[in-house]
Design a protein around this motif. Structure first.
Motif, PDB file in Angstrom:
ATOM      1  N   VAL A 115      37.970  34.169  39.368  1.00 47.37           N
ATOM      2  CA  VAL A 115      37.807  34.932  40.483  1.00 47.37           C
ATOM      3  C   VAL A 115      36.273  34.568  40.889  1.00 47.37           C
ATOM      4  O   VAL A 115      35.345  34.602  40.225  1.00 47.37           O
ATOM      5  N   ASP A 116      36.315  34.715  42.248  1.00 46.00           N
ATOM      6  CA  ASP A 116      34.751  34.848  42.608  1.00 46.00           C
ATOM      7  C   ASP A 116      34.862  36.094  43.606  1.00 46.00           C
ATOM      8  O   ASP A 116      36.028  36.745  43.574  1.00 46.00           O
ATOM      9  N   GLY A 117      33.785  36.467  44.022  1.00 48.66           N
ATOM     10  CA  GLY A 117      33.587  37.678  44.936  1.00 48.66           C
ATOM     11  C   GLY A 117      34.811  37.951  46.106  1.00 48.66           C
ATOM     12  O   GLY A 117      35.491  38.953  46.100  1.00 48.66           O
ATOM     13  N   ILE A 118      35.164  36.806  46.787  1.00 54.84           N
ATOM     14  CA  ILE A 118      36.245  36.931  47.715  1.00 54.84           C
ATOM     15  C   ILE A 118      37.433  37.227  47.342  1.00 54.84           C
ATOM     16  O   ILE A 118      38.371  38.089  47.678  1.00 54.84           O
ATOM     17  N   ALA A 119      37.822  36.439  46.174  1.00 59.48           N
ATOM     18  CA  ALA A 119      39.185  36.441  45.558  1.00 59.48           C
ATOM     19  C   ALA A 119      39.340  37.985  44.898  1.00 59.48           C
ATOM     20  O   ALA A 119      40.475  38.686  45.067  1.00 59.48           O
ATOM     21  N   LEU A 120      38.381  38.352  44.377  1.00 58.80           N
ATOM     22  CA  LEU A 120      38.225  39.845  43.786  1.00 58.80           C
ATOM     23  C   LEU A 120      38.474  41.035  44.645  1.00 58.80           C
ATOM     24  O   LEU A 120      39.184  41.978  44.423  1.00 58.80           O
ATOM     25  N   THR A 143      27.232  31.306  38.983  1.00 58.19           N
ATOM     26  CA  THR A 143      28.401  31.108  38.320  1.00 58.19           C
ATOM     27  C   THR A 143      29.431  31.243  39.294  1.00 58.19           C
ATOM     28  O   THR A 143      29.936  32.340  39.797  1.00 58.19           O
ATOM     29  N   ARG A 144      30.413  30.125  39.604  1.00 55.29           N
ATOM     30  CA  ARG A 144      31.448  29.989  40.611  1.00 55.29           C
ATOM     31  C   ARG A 144      32.366  30.924  40.532  1.00 55.29           C
ATOM     32  O   ARG A 144      33.015  31.588  41.455  1.00 55.29           O
ATOM     33  N   PHE A 145      33.018  30.787  39.162  1.00 52.24           N
ATOM     34  CA  PHE A 145      34.394  31.744  38.954  1.00 52.24           C
ATOM     35  C   PHE A 145      34.010  32.315  37.578  1.00 52.24           C
ATOM     36  O   PHE A 145      33.360  32.005  36.539  1.00 52.24           O
ATOM     37  N   GLN A 146      34.471  33.682  37.420  1.00 55.39           N
ATOM     38  CA  GLN A 146      34.466  34.427  36.476  1.00 55.39           C
ATOM     39  C   GLN A 146      35.804  34.942  35.920  1.00 55.39           C
ATOM     40  O   GLN A 146      36.712  34.694  36.472  1.00 55.39           O
ATOM     41  N   LEU A 147      35.789  35.298  34.445  1.00 55.78           N
ATOM     42  CA  LEU A 147      36.960  35.869  33.745  1.00 55.78           C
ATOM     43  C   LEU A 147      37.986  34.782  33.829  1.00 55.78           C
ATOM     44  O   LEU A 147      39.285  34.876  33.915  1.00 55.78           O
ATOM     45  N   GLU A 148      37.527  33.506  33.646  1.00 58.46           N
ATOM     46  CA  GLU A 148      38.632  32.423  33.764  1.00 58.46           C
ATOM     47  C   GLU A 148      39.420  32.237  32.563  1.00 58.46           C
ATOM     48  O   GLU A 148      39.126  32.548  31.539  1.00 58.46           O
ATOM     49  N   PHE A 149      40.545  31.940  33.053  1.00 60.79           N
ATOM     50  CA  PHE A 149      41.624  31.690  31.740  1.00 60.79           C
ATOM     51  C   PHE A 149      42.275  30.250  32.150  1.00 60.79           C
ATOM     52  O   PHE A 149      42.712  29.937  33.454  1.00 60.79           O
ATOM     53  N   LEU A 159      44.430  47.599  35.910  1.00 64.26           N
ATOM     54  CA  LEU A 159      43.774  46.176  35.218  1.00 64.26           C
ATOM     55  C   LEU A 159      42.802  45.791  36.482  1.00 64.26           C
ATOM     56  O   LEU A 159      41.989  44.970  36.155  1.00 64.26           O
ATOM     57  N   THR A 160      43.123  46.035  37.822  1.00 64.95           N
ATOM     58  CA  THR A 160      42.187  45.418  38.820  1.00 64.95           C
ATOM     59  C   THR A 160      40.835  46.256  38.677  1.00 64.95           C
ATOM     60  O   THR A 160      39.927  45.605  38.872  1.00 64.95           O
ATOM     61  N   ALA A 161      41.123  47.442  38.517  1.00 61.45           N
ATOM     62  CA  ALA A 161      39.784  48.390  38.230  1.00 61.45           C
ATOM     63  C   ALA A 161      38.698  47.634  37.089  1.00 61.45           C
ATOM     64  O   ALA A 161      37.687  47.578  37.126  1.00 61.45           O
ATOM     65  N   LEU A 162      39.462  47.398  36.198  1.00 63.31           N
ATOM     66  CA  LEU A 162      39.058  46.562  34.912  1.00 63.31           C
ATOM     67  C   LEU A 162      38.319  45.166  35.223  1.00 63.31           C
ATOM     68  O   LEU A 162      37.153  44.882  34.807  1.00 63.31           O
ATOM     69  N   THR A 163      38.832  44.577  35.956  1.00 64.30           N
ATOM     70  CA  THR A 163      38.508  43.093  36.489  1.00 64.30           C
ATOM     71  C   THR A 163      37.469  43.365  37.448  1.00 64.30           C
ATOM     72  O   THR A 163      36.518  42.680  37.264  1.00 64.30           O
ATOM     73  N   TRP A 164      37.441  44.279  38.344  1.00 68.36           N
ATOM     74  CA  TRP A 164      36.252  44.759  39.183  1.00 68.36           C
ATOM     75  C   TRP A 164      35.029  45.012  38.062  1.00 68.36           C
ATOM     76  O   TRP A 164      33.878  44.402  38.488  1.00 68.36           O
ATOM     77  N   SER A 165      35.120  45.966  37.252  1.00 66.56           N
ATOM     78  CA  SER A 165      34.135  46.437  36.350  1.00 66.56           C
ATOM     79  C   SER A 165      33.441  45.197  35.481  1.00 66.56           C
ATOM     80  O   SER A 165      32.521  45.214  35.156  1.00 66.56           O
ATOM     81  N   SER A 166      34.578  44.393  35.280  1.00 61.33           N
ATOM     82  CA  SER A 166      33.982  43.045  34.406  1.00 61.33           C
ATOM     83  C   SER A 166      33.463  41.885  34.974  1.00 61.33           C
ATOM     84  O   SER A 166      32.839  41.037  34.619  1.00 61.33           O
ATOM     85  N   TYR A 167      33.485  42.177  36.254  1.00 60.89           N
ATOM     86  CA  TYR A 167      32.918  41.138  37.327  1.00 60.89           C
ATOM     87  C   TYR A 167      31.186  41.284  37.482  1.00 60.89           C
ATOM     88  O   TYR A 167      31.104  42.272  37.749  1.00 60.89           O
ATOM     89  N   SER A 168      30.567  40.061  37.120  1.00 60.88           N
ATOM     90  CA  SER A 168      29.287  40.523  37.289  1.00 60.88           C
ATOM     91  C   SER A 168      28.513  39.821  38.493  1.00 60.88           C
ATOM     92  O   SER A 168      28.657  38.509  38.777  1.00 60.88           O
TER      93      SER A 168
END
Length: 549
Positions: free
Chosen positions: A85-90, A63-69, A46-55
């Protein structure tokens, strides 16, 4: 708005579901371990999918945060169950996802205290992972606080139930320090809600809304609110003089829990500086930066000096971490893109190198039954692979060029110098101490003749006829001590054995990451840099060194 991308929600829920599923399997240790590893593997995917989904491109465009819920949680208090997530959280989420299965692999054959089960231990590891995901992914300040406090619970039980001889003392000290910091932060969280009501017309805990109002908050108010958050994060990081819980907790924690403690959980403090202190209190951050920088440099030098004199290997690792956190804080409060990027990358690299160092120390202790440095010597003669792994972890810890830590430490120092030359020069002295404490530790435990009660005792138990074979059994060791029995023990794979196949599998991913990030840090820095640029904009300072490009 309710709803959004469920990927982060799944990433949060999977470890908790795993913890609940593993906990009842007390009668079957093997099944408990397999189920726990399965959930850790799912989290990694799931983390790998999150990484690949982050632009990265979207992040660079603002865009400050992505994949927001997000869903409403307590509407009356403006609280939402919100993630992004932002890049640092990712990169921190990626670090957790990598370290947890490695920790489980290390702990697979670990002997637990009497009356404790693998189901309990592995379920607590998964619960710790879940709370850490919540901490790094939360975009609601109150939700962040809830996870910040919740992560104390599984770690408290990991230390208190599965740790060393003084585990109860260490667990209570860890809990009380962290709880005190959290309560101080709660006062600032409440104050932030009140201020938002005055400034925005309605109280909110949403990070984005609080950041937008930051410039309109008077500096005196910012300082008081900043101090509440800073106290909690400085304890967690930890910065001197709020560090005293870490050596005790690190020394008494089981090795697997210790890796998560010094590798990830402590990063919550420095992550908090980046996510909350700087963007939400920009004026206060600049005003109080000299105080933080002073504590950071003291931590670098103090931690390094105490590391040199340690006789307990696990406390040694804890004190090296205190020194490294000083470098991270220096980078954060020097306010430049290079320094901030270096600090964020340092958080990842420290988790890898110190995590590996902690595991190698755990492997030594598992063989010799002692944490004392003087109980080991000449290990390279009987366990050359283990000695080599210790060297790789040590060289990464001292930031040798070609290892992962060098890049981050170099960025911190180069980025900090234009604004803070005095603090940077003083911190650079810590690099000399790092070489001293790492290489001296390696020399004492790995090089020279076979010596020390732990090594000789293990070999004597494996070769009962050592005395008749002509080897000395002196507990103090010495030139040629137990030479022939040692060679025999090495050949037979008993006594003080070298790395097993499982242990090699555990250490190999860490070694690969140390080398790959040492030569190719670009992909991680590309993810971090847009978030760093956004943080610099939120602080309201220009970049003295022009960024990384």
């Amino acid at each position: 708005m309710n709803g959004g991308n469920v990927l982060l929600l799944l990433l949060l829920l999977v470890p908790f579901v795993g913890a609940v599923a593993v906990a009842p399997l007390r009668a079957n240790d093997a099944l408990a371990k397999q189920v726990a590893m399965g959930f850790a593997a799912v989290s990694l995917v799931l983390t790998a999918l999150t990484w690949s989904s982050y632009s990265v491109a979207d992040a660079a465009d603002g865009t400050r945060f992505q994949l927001e819920f997000g869903v409403d949680w307590i509407p009356a208090f403006g609280t939402r169950f919100a993630f992004g997530v932002d890049g640092i959280a990712l990169v921190m989420l990626a670090l957790i996802a990598v370290l947890v299965p490695i920790v489980m692999g290390f702990s697979w054959a670990e002997k637990l205290p009497e009356g404790r089960t693998a189901a309990g231990f592995f379920s607590l590891l998964l619960a710790t992972q879940g709370t850490l995901v919540g901490v790094f992914a939360a975009t609601d300040v109150f939700l962040f606080y809830v996870f910040f406090e919740a992560m104390l619970i599984p770690m408290y039980f990991l230390i208190g139930r599965f740790g060393g001889p003084r585990r109860q003392y260490a667990a209570v000290k860890f809990f009380l320090f962290s709880l005190l910091g959290g309560l101080i932060m709660l006062a600032s969280v409440i104050g932030l809600f009140v201020v938002s009501g005055e400034r925005l017309g309605q109280g909110t805990f949403t990070w984005a809304d609080l950041q937008r109002m930051a410039e309109s908050v008077p500096e005196s108010t910012q300082i008081w609110l900043f101090l509440g958050f800073f106290a909690a994060f400085a304890i967690k990081a930890p910065l001197v003089p709020l560090h005293t819980w870490l050596p005790d907790a690190g020394a008494e924690a089981p090795v697997g829990a210790g890796v998560l403690l010094v590798g990830v959980l402590d990063k919550v403090g420095t992550f908090g500086f980046l996510r909350y202190c700087l963007p939400l209190f920009p004026a206060a951050s600049q005003t109080l930066a000299p105080l933080v920088l002073t504590l950071a440099v003291i931590g670098v030098l103090y931690g390094a000096l105490l590391a040199v004199g340690q006789t307990d290997m696990k406390r040694f690792v804890a004190y090296t971490s205190i020194a490294h956190f000083g470098f991270i804080a220096l980078g954060i409060f020097s306010f430049s893109s290079q320094a901030l990027s270096g600090a964020a990358l340092y958080m990842v690299n420290h988790g890898i190198s110190t995590g590996m160092l902690f595991i190698v120390v755990g492997l030594l202790i598992a063989r010799g039954g002692s944490r004392l440095v003087d109980d080991y010597g000449g290990v390279h003669k009987v366990a050359p692979l283990l000695a080599g792994a210790f060297l790789v972890a040590g060289l990464s810890s001292l930031a040798l060029p070609g290892t992962n830590s060098f890049v981050s430490e170099f960025l911190v120092l180069v980025g900090s110098f234009p604004r803070q030359p005095v603090f940077t020069i003083l911190a650079t002295v810590g690099i000399i101490f790092a070489a001293l404490y790492v290489l001296w530790m390696y020399q004492r435990t790995m090089q020279g003749p076979l010596r020390g009660a732990a090594v000789l005792g293990a070999l004597e138990r494996a070769v009962p006829s050592a005395a008749s074979a002509g080897g000395s059994t002196s507990a103090g060791g010495g030139p040629g001590t137990m030479l022939d029995p040692a060679v025999s023990a090495k050949r037979d794979g008993v006594g003080f054995p070298d790395l097993s196949g499982r242990e090699i599998a555990v250490l190999t991913p860490l070694i690969v990451l140390i080398l790959v990030l040492g030569f190719f840090p670009g992909p991680v820095l590309d993810v971090i840099e847009p978030s760093v640029a956004a943080t610099m904009t939120e602080v309201g300072l220009g970049d003295p060194v022009g960024g990384l490009r």
